[in-house]
Write an enzyme that holds these catalytic residues in place. Structure first.
Site, mmCIF file in Angstrom:
data_model
loop_
_atom_site.group_PDB
_atom_site.id
_atom_site.type_symbol
_atom_site.label_atom_id
_atom_site.label_comp_id
_atom_site.label_asym_id
_atom_site.label_seq_id
_atom_site.Cartn_x
_atom_site.Cartn_y
_atom_site.Cartn_z
ATOM 1 N N HIS A 1 -7.807 -0.256 -6.947
ATOM 2 C CA HIS A 1 -7.062 -0.813 -5.816
ATOM 3 C C HIS A 1 -5.636 -0.320 -5.903
ATOM 4 O O HIS A 1 -5.084 -0.214 -7.003
ATOM 5 C CB HIS A 1 -7.077 -2.349 -5.849
ATOM 6 C CG HIS A 1 -8.462 -2.903 -5.807
ATOM 7 N ND1 HIS A 1 -9.182 -2.993 -4.639
ATOM 8 C CD2 HIS A 1 -9.285 -3.320 -6.786
ATOM 9 C CE1 HIS A 1 -10.387 -3.472 -4.912
ATOM 10 N NE2 HIS A 1 -10.480 -3.668 -6.204
ATOM 11 N N TYR B 1 0.792 -1.233 0.000
ATOM 12 C CA TYR B 1 0.000 0.000 0.000
ATOM 13 C C TYR B 1 0.823 1.282 0.000
ATOM 14 O O TYR B 1 0.260 2.371 -0.056
ATOM 15 C CB TYR B 1 -0.950 0.001 1.203
ATOM 16 C CG TYR B 1 -1.856 -1.210 1.223
ATOM 17 C CD1 TYR B 1 -2.715 -1.462 0.144
ATOM 18 C CD2 TYR B 1 -1.846 -2.110 2.293
ATOM 19 C CE1 TYR B 1 -3.531 -2.583 0.141
ATOM 20 C CE2 TYR B 1 -2.671 -3.224 2.291
ATOM 21 C CZ TYR B 1 -3.509 -3.455 1.216
ATOM 22 O OH TYR B 1 -4.318 -4.557 1.197
HETATM 23 C C1 DQA Z 1 -7.228 -2.959 -1.555
HETATM 24 C C2 DQA Z 1 -7.074 -4.466 -1.785
HETATM 25 C C3 DQA Z 1 -8.012 -5.246 -0.899
HETATM 26 O O1 DQA Z 1 -7.867 -6.631 -1.137
HETATM 27 C C4 DQA Z 1 -7.714 -4.972 0.549
HETATM 28 O O2 DQA Z 1 -8.609 -5.664 1.389
HETATM 29 C C5 DQA Z 1 -7.680 -3.518 0.881
HETATM 30 C C6 DQA Z 1 -7.068 -2.605 -0.082
HETATM 31 C C7 DQA Z 1 -6.194 -2.161 -2.348
HETATM 32 O O3 DQA Z 1 -6.392 -0.939 -2.487
HETATM 33 O O4 DQA Z 1 -5.199 -2.701 -2.804
HETATM 34 O O5 DQA Z 1 -8.091 -3.105 1.944
HETATM 35 O O6 DQA Z 1 -8.510 -2.569 -1.990
#
Ligand code: DQA
Length: 144
Positions: A101, A23
């Site tokens: 994402h 992230y």
């Molecule tokens: C997410 C990916 C999801 O699988 C995860 O649960 C998240 C973040 C992403 O931005 O990569 O909370 O949405």
């Protein structure tokens, strides 16, 4: 001025403290600021909403039905993979929906490969960090 609604789901407020490998190191506030700045370069107003409560997310989507958004961008976090309630709420929207994402959901655990929003979203951008959101905004503007 056109406006776009950016919806942030569960746990996204913890950016900066979550697994940086997936992230990045930026905080949620920094993410919002970057998205708003990017939007303003397109003369766009960005409305951001984040919640950790599924029902609140559903209600914000209901509210958006009566609002005049050019598009909706949603990173629903883990809800993406199982929330039929959010999926059904999204189905009420007329504006195009783009799923984003930060991480590469195709390259992680199996459960992340599934999106229950699949049949409703117009496009999907993932695995590019902040750039995933920028690509979604660019795509919505291409439709102008
Ligand atoms: C997410 C990916 C999801 O699988 C995860 O649960 C998240 C973040 C992403 O931005 O990569 O909370 O949405």
């Amino acid at each position: 001025m056109d406006k776009i609604l950016v919806l942030h789901g569960v746990n996204l407020n913890m950016l900066g403290k979550r697994n940086p490998e997936h992230y990045g190191l930026f905080t949620f506030e920094e993410l919002i600021e970057q998205i708003e700045q990017f939007g303003s370069s397109y003369n766009l107003k960005i409305d951001s909403f984040q919640t950790n409560y599924e029902g609140e997310m559903v209600e914000r989507i209901h509210q958006a039905v009566g609002e005049n958004y050019k598009g909706i961008i949603i990173n629903a976090g883990a809800w993406t993979h199982y929330s039929y309630a959010i999926r059904d709420a999204l189905e009420l929207l007329q504006a195009p929906i783009i799923e984003v994402h930060l991480s590469n959901i195709q390259n992680r655990e199996e459960f992340r490969k599934i999106s229950v929003f699949e049949s409703l979203v117009w496009k999907k951008y993932f695995g590019e960090g902040l750039e995933s959101y920028f690509q979604a905004i660019k795509e919505l503007m291409r439709e102008a």
